[in-house]
Design a protein around this motif. Structure first.
Motif, PDB file in Angstrom:
ATOM      1  N   PRO A  54     -48.187 -40.188 -19.261  1.00  0.00           N
ATOM      2  CA  PRO A  54     -48.069 -39.735 -17.750  1.00  0.00           C
ATOM      3  C   PRO A  54     -46.815 -39.966 -18.261  1.00  0.00           C
ATOM      4  O   PRO A  54     -45.920 -39.020 -16.826  1.00  0.00           O
ATOM      5  N   GLU A  55     -45.386 -39.888 -18.510  1.00  0.00           N
ATOM      6  CA  GLU A  55     -43.846 -39.276 -18.999  1.00  0.00           C
ATOM      7  C   GLU A  55     -43.632 -37.564 -18.809  1.00  0.00           C
ATOM      8  O   GLU A  55     -44.561 -37.139 -18.690  1.00  0.00           O
ATOM      9  N   LEU A  56     -42.901 -37.662 -18.386  1.00  0.00           N
ATOM     10  CA  LEU A  56     -42.811 -36.268 -18.017  1.00  0.00           C
ATOM     11  C   LEU A  56     -42.398 -35.601 -19.527  1.00  0.00           C
ATOM     12  O   LEU A  56     -42.368 -34.713 -19.685  1.00  0.00           O
ATOM     13  N   ASP A  57     -41.253 -36.161 -20.040  1.00  0.00           N
ATOM     14  CA  ASP A  57     -41.293 -35.950 -21.649  1.00  0.00           C
ATOM     15  C   ASP A  57     -42.210 -35.609 -22.124  1.00  0.00           C
ATOM     16  O   ASP A  57     -43.176 -36.344 -22.033  1.00  0.00           O
ATOM     17  N   SER A  58     -42.462 -35.590 -23.609  1.00  0.00           N
ATOM     18  CA  SER A  58     -43.161 -36.002 -24.970  1.00  0.00           C
ATOM     19  C   SER A  58     -43.248 -37.382 -25.012  1.00  0.00           C
ATOM     20  O   SER A  58     -42.158 -37.745 -25.258  1.00  0.00           O
ATOM     21  N   CYS A  59     -43.786 -37.674 -25.681  1.00  0.00           N
ATOM     22  CA  CYS A  59     -44.030 -39.037 -26.253  1.00  0.00           C
ATOM     23  C   CYS A  59     -43.889 -39.725 -27.653  1.00  0.00           C
ATOM     24  O   CYS A  59     -43.405 -40.447 -28.380  1.00  0.00           O
ATOM     25  N   ASP A  60     -44.209 -38.322 -28.434  1.00  0.00           N
ATOM     26  CA  ASP A  60     -44.523 -38.097 -30.108  1.00  0.00           C
ATOM     27  C   ASP A  60     -44.890 -38.641 -30.283  1.00  0.00           C
ATOM     28  O   ASP A  60     -45.099 -38.797 -32.360  1.00  0.00           O
TER      29      ASP A  60
END
Length: 337
Positions: A54-60
């Motif tokens: 759900p984060e704006l950036d990637s989680c990797d």
């Protein structure tokens, strides 16, 4: 590594993350820089667009991020030149699938390496795709030389500089004691060449920017005599000025006009994240509804043509009148209030 984790490229990160947060990332972006640096950023953008967290950036860490990192995600497609050029057959493959829903991800991301190597047929075909963008697809054009990309393609793309070195233009600009509010304008005007920017009188350029906006507004308000007076005042032949010096001075003036036209295009498509002339944002918002997107693109093409004509010894006395006609035709498409 997500976009936030990248150590440098402060401006690029701000533009991209700001657009992602508002779900308004441009469908077509030119990433200017080395092949490795632009490709790295393109992969981070692709991950952020398709991440399952759900984060704006990637989680990797999610399946989508891992697939993209390993270059096995079916919705992230990388094209590069076959031989010396990107050919129309390659572009046609992209055009066929661009309107389709992603297979497993949220968005299709097309990464085109060395985008300036598209041959003429491929570039014209690609342009048609940008004119009718799909909400499912994003195109990331990677290049060291965006000026070699077809002007009509460039005008439809958000351009972001990706730096290899630690200090970007903006950071150098601020460290020198210049106000940050002007940094993005100068980085746009001088195409991130900080040393070149230092060789100019920045205060004079800011004064000319005020004059350029006044000319634009005068023309849109049909105050043609005022606009013409300002043009004649700015574009004059000095007795002690060489032809080369005159050309350089007029080229800067034309580039200032281009920054406003590019800003108007961004505002027309709802992108406020990369406005070069941010101090004029409120005034430009008031004017943008009176402008046609296609007319703005035509003005950019004509200004680029006039810039090229400087090298062909254009008639100096006629030049302000030629420029006035070009601006008048483009800026009065919808009339004025």
């Amino acid at each position: 590594m997500g976009i936030r984790s990248i150590e440098n490229n402060t401006v690029a990160k701000r533009i991209i993350l700001g657009a992602l947060e508002k779900e308004k990332l441009s469908y077509s972006i030119i990433l200017k820089g080395t092949i490795s640096d632009t490709y790295f950023m393109a992969i981070q953008i692709a991950k952020a667009l398709n991440c399952n967290s759900p984060e704006l950036d990637s989680c990797d860490m999610c399946d989508s991020c891992i697939k993209i990192e390993r270059n096995v995600h079916p919705d992230v497609i990388v094209e590069e030149p076959e031989g010396s050029f990107i050919k129309i057959s390659q572009i046609r493959r992209l055009i066929e699938i661009a309107p389709l829903r992603p297979m497993i991800g949220k968005k299709r991301v097309f990464i085109i390496k060395e985008a300036d190597s598209m041959n003429e047929e491929a570039a014209n075909s690609f342009l048609k795709t940008l004119e009718e963008p799909s909400s499912y697809s994003h195109f990331l054009l990677l290049t060291k030389n965006p000026e070699k990309i077809l002007p009509t393609i460039r005008s439809r793309c958000l351009q972001i500089e990706i730096f290899s070195e630690k200090d970007s233009f903006i950071e150098k600009f601020v460290k020198k004691g210049f106000p940050e509010r002007n940094a993005y304008f100068f980085s746009t005007l001088f195409e991130n060449d900080f040393e070149m920017a230092l060789s100019y009188d920045m205060e004079r350029i800011l004064q000319r920017r005020e004059i350029v906006f006044k000319i634009i507004k005068n023309i849109m308000d049909r105050e043609y005599l005022n606009a013409m007076d300002s043009l004649l005042s700015e574009i004059k032949i000095g007795k002690n000025v060489t032809r080369a010096e005159w050309n350089e001075d007029i080229d800067i003036f034309l580039k200032i006009i281009l920054t406003f036209m590019q800003d108007f295009i961004k505002l027309k498509v709802g992108d406020k994240n990369a406005i070069a002339n941010s101090e004029f944002l409120e005034k430009m918002e008031e004017l943008k509804e009176r402008l046609e997107l296609e007319a703005l693109i035509r003005i950019i093409e004509r200004i680029e043509f006039l810039r090229a004509s400087l090298e062909r010894n254009v008639n100096q006395s006629l030049f302000p009148y030629i420029l006035f006609i070009e601006l008048k035709e483009g800026l009065n498409v919808k009339g004025s209030n």
